[in-house]
Scaffold this motif. Structure first.
Motif: not given
Length: 1203
Positions: A13-18, A22-26, A32-33
């Motif tokens: 769930x954390x990975x999906x939210x990351x 929109x604020x997540x860095x590349x 996460x991917x």
């Protein structure tokens, strides 16, 4: 076990939210991917985590991800799962369908879609063999509520799309599922129609009841889903399912057209149904839609939608859903038109419908609608009705034809631009078009289709069409010119209409029936009309050309027509000004020149009495140097030459041509011009290309020199193109044009321009040699900084190469300013092309006087073929297309050995080396490292590389085209087809796209010139090398054409000889390389596979090396190869298994077929075949296998319903 899974779910769930924030860095997003992908590929807890994440308590994004995990498991791990695991996942999925979603109006669409995909993936793997009750379970689910019914609809729709539309399954599984769907289609349609009627009835009951809006909307949602599902089936099921019970389905759809919330989906279903083809007998029930009731439903829906398409008359904004519905209804009417055209007059005995008038009025209403899209959509239908053998004679169609012609007076006026607000169509155009350019492109296509329909209408009501065109022209002539643009636009539309009508009338009406007096009266009005508006004047010139055939019946009027056109040749808005002429002025002058040439070409015998008058007038125009451009002078000379062809007196015509060409001949053969044409450095100085121009506004001192060279070349080209002997052999003989006959009695003609043109040939060849030399480094360095890019490809040509359309130019009043380097670039470009065009036309013009020139082959090699290494691709095309192709096509066979073989030998040898080298460079670019690619982008080389690659493709196609013309003779057998076959007899979607029809295939044979080249082993090997190398060059069009047309035709000529094993190996490997490069394209695959099979069968008995190549194919089945190889070595006499043999060979070499770039790194989905439904399986001793199969069937039975 539950605790680790819960923790793992929290991580997911954390990975999906990351990933979604929109604020997540590349960096975090990529981490996460990677975590998610690793989990899906390696974790043994995918099913457990997927089910937990898909619970209703989670957010929609998380639930969607959980369902994606389950779909991944089914797609990639199903084959390795134990039967009990499959059962558990199936039951849990069915549980999600029944109780795992929110109410229908609250659930997110992407969650529903993801859930339906899981079910469809299981169906694709297990139904019907291991899941025979799937349809019953779906029906039971639908009875549980609205949400479940919608999900069932989504499952059925996606199943049809995957199996029928996209065909994402192996062949056997697709056949199994499609056959089972077909067998159950009665019950499926009964189920779908029952669901539709149930929810539509409930919707109608509740929509007027206050407080039940949510329930009403739920029924509406199910109705929409059901209609969408029906649309996925109507396209391919047997027509009987659509027309059952006296077309009950079509009746329901017509009724729904009056429901504003369901009408769009109903119209789309109706459109798909009526657009079906198939056997005419099965399509007869569609005629019920022409009944009073059905037609009234369609018309009333159209009227209400038309009123609702605009929000209100004051704002004028378009309601897009209602407008889209209007489009679908228009398409429904057009599809009905196609059906009536197919059925009426056919063998199935369908009569003209009683309500045809009502249908035609509806079609006319759409044709006169302000929307450009709706107007355009009807044009094809009008054309079909007008050309129909039976319908075109019906009185109703005749009446509607007149109304259609009157409506064209409005439709042809170019209004409705999305950027404007000057007519009702502008609002609709803003919905349909992104820009004025898009609108213009669509309008031009619409105008072409309407012009065709108008011409067909003239055949039905010729005299009425004449009167309508005449009235419109008279109205425009008598209307005062407005200050705005309305009048020129109206004139333009009227001119197009008049041209379409009169052009057809002159073809279909006999001389006695032509309204000559009225036509001459109209022509008199046009000739007397005076205007200084260049746009209107251009229209006037077109109408004069259109009406000119009337003058043949009253020849005394001819001088008036000519005196009207001649002033337009020198048209200027401001007399003797020095600034450049506007684009509109140039268009008028060019138009006038074209009109004169066209009249002199088509009516040269009629204009002959006015020749002296025209010649004197032209001389007066030529006396003023500033009055005409060089192109305009050449156009007038061409017109005179065309008339002179009617002298039918060799000596008189020759004397005229010598007199006409005298100034050009003197200038071209002068010592000054000779020194310029024979030396590159002198040439550059003469044209001013070595001068530095600091001020762009400086007068171009050397422009006069360039125009002299251009004028000479244009004049010679005009003479060569236009000067001819009489077409009648007797007249030619009497006029002194025949100098003998060939051995078979064919006359040998002489052209009156032969001697003057022959004298100019040495300097022309010298100019071509000099032009090729200009690309040498030492001569490129002579260019000044101002003109350093004059040899580059022109922007217009570059856009053409890249497929970028030219922008429509409406700024007719702006002067055509071109800076000096653009003019210089245009000079070099046009001069190069014109020289080769002149050389290519000289053969057909002079014939033996050209081909028999002593040492001609050596002269051409020494001029046109010199320094080709330095000539860029965009210039090389002119040599191949404009000169060599024309030379090959026109050269008599007696000059093959003396002229063509000495030219084609070195040319093909050079082209083979050049193309191979250039394609090697292109292929190397694709293997650049990432850093080099980034640098290339930074240096802005991308566009240039695209141009170079596309230019190379075009050059390659020109070369292959030349090779085809040189070597191939095509013999086509007579076509045979009946109407019903052509209409498309389709009960179901084709199962095998690779099944080709082997009827009426052209027979390719080696031409006489090809046999001549065959005698030279070096030349022929070069031809083979070009063809087989080109199979693996990055051009699918070229590959398919070469493989299908050239390779085998050339190769089979040398099969009887002693080919080296290395050569055979290379030939066969080249075909396999072609499959690796282009095999993913169906057309290329078929051509290359056929070619490989022909080579293997012909050469395998003598060359074992071919078997060694086959052994190297990835994933080849050794046993199957051995079996096929034995048959190739000892071929059977019978051809009964030809198709089976091709399929076997195609499977053998499947490992060579390359994947498209988008598929190369995609994980493959493997769906196993199940026991066949159609063939009785052979008895097996493997009891475990039988037990396992039976177990799977039992596991997927509805009794196992717990998770």
């Amino acid at each position: 076990m539950a605790e680790p899974i819960r923790a793992l779910c929290d991580e997911l769930i954390k990975a999906v939210n990351v990933m979604m924030e929109a604020e997540s860095s590349q960096t975090y997003r990529l981490e996460a991917l990677k975590f998610i992908e690793d989990f899906k590929e390696k974790s043994p807890f995918c099913v457990e985590c997927g089910l937990q994440l898909a619970e209703k308590s989670q957010t929609a994004v998380v639930r969607h991800f959980g369902l994606q995990i389950l779909e991944h498991v089914v797609k990639f791990q199903w084959n390795n799962m134990a039967p009990q695991e499959k059962l558990r996942l199936k039951n849990c999925t069915m549980g999600l369908l029944s109780d795992g979603t929110h109410p229908i109006l609250q659930e997110e669409c992407h969650v529903k879609d993801a859930l339906s995909r899981i079910v469809v993936e299981m169906i694709k793997r297990e139904w019907p063999q291991h899941w025979p009750d799937m349809l019953n379970e779906m029906e039971a689910l639908a009875a549980m509520g609205d949400a479940q019914t919608e999900l069932v609809m989504l499952v059925l729709l996606r199943l049809a799309e995957d199996v029928i539309t996209f065909q994402t399954l192996p062949t056997q599984r697709r056949r199994d599922i499609q056959q089972t769907l077909t067998q159950n289609m009665d019950s499926i349609f009964t189920f779908l129609l029952g669901i539709l009627q149930l929810h539509v009835n409930e919707y109608n009951k509740l929509k007027c009841v206050a407080g039940l809006e949510l329930k009403t909307k739920a029924h509406w949602r199910v109705g929409v889903a059901t209609l969408n599902t029906l649309a996925g089936y109507i396209d391919w099921v047997a027509l009987s399912h659509i027309t059952n019970e006296n077309c009950r389905l079509l009746e329901i759809l017509c009724l729904l057209l009056s429901e504003p919330e369901l009408q769009l989906e109903a119209a789309e279903c109706l459109l798909i149904a009526i657009s079906r083809k198939g056997k005419l007998e099965e399509r007869k029930p569609f005629m019920l839609l022409f009944d009073e009731v059905a037609m009234n439903y369609i018309l009333s829906a159209a009227q209400s939608a038309d009123g609702a398409a605009l929000c209100n008359q004051s704002s004028g904004a378009v309601v897009e859903r209602r407008y889209t519905f209007l489009k679908r209804l228009c398409q429904v009417l057009c599809a009905l038109g196609s059906q009536i055209c197919s059925l009426v007059g056919s063998d199935v005995g369908v009569q003209v419908p009683v309500n045809l008038n009502k249908y035609m009025e509806a079609l006319l209403a759409f044709t006169t609608h302000p929307s450009q899209f709706l107007r355009s959509s009807t044009q094809m239908t009008w054309g079909n009705l007008f050309r129909h053998e039976v319908l075109s004679k019906d009185p109703i169609i005749c009446q509607m034809t007149i109304k259609y012609l009157r409506s064209a007076r409005i439709n042809l006026v170019k209004t409705g631009f999305p950027s404007k607000n000057d007519c009702p169509g502008c609002e609709f155009s803003r919905v349909d078009f992104d820009s004025d350019e898009d609108f213009t492109c669509c309008f031009n296509s619409f105008r072409a289709h309407q012009g065709e329909a108008v011409r067909l209408a003239c055949k039905i009501v010729p005299f009425e069409a004449f009167q309508i065109a005449r009235e419109w022209a008279q109205y425009q002539i008598n209307t005062p010119i407005d200050t705005g643009n309305a009048t020129p636009v109206q004139w333009d539309a009227m001119t197009f209409f008049t041209e379409s009508v009169f052009g057809q009338l002159f073809k279909i009406l006999e001389k006695e029936k032509l309204p000559i007096d009225e036509g001459m009266e109209l022509l008199q009005m046009v000739v007397n009309y005076e205007t200084r508006d260049p746009l209107i004047l251009s229209c006037v010139l077109t109408i004069i050309s259109t009406l000119f055939p009337f003058v043949k019946h009253q020849s005394h009027f001819l001088p008036q027509v000519l005196y009207k056109i001649f002033p337009a040749i020198t048209f200027e808005l401001v007399e003797e000004r020095k600034v450049p002429r506007t684009r509109a002025e140039k268009n008028v002058r060019r138009h006038a020149c074209s009109s004169i040439i066209r009249m002199c070409r088509d009516y040269s015998d009629f204009i002959l009495p006015c020749f002296d008058m025209m010649y004197e007038h032209v001389k007066r125009l030529f006396s003023n140097e500033m009055l005409l451009t060089q192109m305009e002078k050449c156009a007038l000379m061409e017109a005179l030459i065309l008339i002179s062809n009617q002298f039918k007196d060799y000596n008189k015509q020759r004397a005229f041509l010598e007199e006409l060409m005298a100034p050009v001949t003197a200038q071209w053969l002068s010592e000054e011009m000779r020194s310029v044409l024979w030396d590159p450095a002198t040439f550059l100085t003469y044209v001013g290309a070595d001068q530095v121009i600091s001020d762009p506004d400086t007068e171009d001192q050397m422009g006069i020199n360039r125009s002299r060279i251009s004028f000479c070349v244009y004049t010679i080209l005009g003479v060569v193109k236009r000067a001819r002997w009489p077409a009648d052999p007797e007249e030619a003989k009497a006029g002194g044009f025949v100098i003998g006959t060939t051995s078979d009695g064919t006359p040998i003609y002489r052209n009156p321009c032969a001697e003057p043109v022959q004298a100019l040939m040495p300097n022309l060849l010298a100019l071509i040699r000099t032009h090729n030399s200009l690309f040498l480094p030492e001569n490129v360095n002579r260019l000044s900084k101002t003109f350093s890019r004059v040899y580059d490809i022109m922007d217009m040509e570059k856009n053409s190469v890249l497929g970028i359309p030219q922008q429509a130019l409406d700024s007719y009043d702006t002067p055509v300013y071109r800076n000096i380097d653009e003019r210089m670039q245009g000079f070099f470009c046009s001069l190069y092309e014109n020289c080769y065009q002149l050389l290519g036309n000289t053969g057909p013009c002079l014939q033996q006087d050209f081909y028999a020139i002593e040492g001609l082959a050596e002269q051409i090699v020494g001029s046109a073929f010199i320094h080709l290494d330095s000539v860029p691709d965009h210039r090389l095309r002119s040599l191949v297309r404009l000169f060599m192709k024309q030379l090959v096509m026109s050269c008599p066979r007696e000059y093959y050995d003396s002229l063509l073989c000495p030219l084609l030998g070195p040319l093909f040898a050079y082209l083979q080396q050049r193309l191979s080298f250039r394609w090697q460079i292109i292929n190397q670019r694709t293997s650049l490292s990432a850093q080099e690619e980034e640098e290339a982008y930074e240096e802005n080389h991308v566009t240039q590389e695209m141009v170079e690659e596309q230019l190379l493709r075009l050059v390659t196609r020109e070369v292959i085209d030349l090779l085809s013309v040189t070597c191939i003779t095509r013999k086509c057998p007579e076509l045979s087809a009946n109407k019903e076959d052509a209409d498309g007899d389709e009960e179901m979607v084709s199962m095998e796209s690779s099944q080709g029809i082997q009827i009426n295939t052209p027979i390719d044979e080696l031409s006489e010139l090809g046999n001549c080249l065959l005698r030279s082993e070096d030349i022929y090997m070069n031809l083979l090398t070009i063809c087989f190398n080109s199979l693996s060059w990055k051009d699918t069009v070229n590959c398919q054409r070469t493989a299908g047309l050239l390779c085998w035709t050339l190769l089979k000529q040398v099969l009887g000889g002693n080919l080296l094993p290395e050569a055979v190996t290379w030939l066969y490997a080249s075909v396999l390389k072609g499959l690796q490069m282009h095999g993913q394209h169906e057309g290329c695959n078929a051509a290359l596979t056929q070619l490989a099979l022909l080579i293997y069968e012909a050469l395998r008995p003598r060359y074992a090396e071919l078997r060694l190549i086959m052994n190297q194919i990835p994933d080849i089945q050794v046993d199957a190869l051995e079996q096929f190889d034995q048959k190739a070595i000892q071929p059977a006499v019978s051809k009964a298994g030809e198709k089976k043999k091709k399929e076997q060979f195609k499977r053998l070499i499947a490992g060579t077929v390359g994947k498209p770039l988008g598929q190369q790194f995609k994980k493959e989905v493997h769906i196993r075949n199940l026991p066949s439904l159609f063939k009785k399986p052979k008895p097996t001793k493997d009891m475990l296998e039988n037990t396992d199969s039976a177990g799977l069937i039992a596991l997927f039975s509805p009794d196992h319903d717990h998770c």
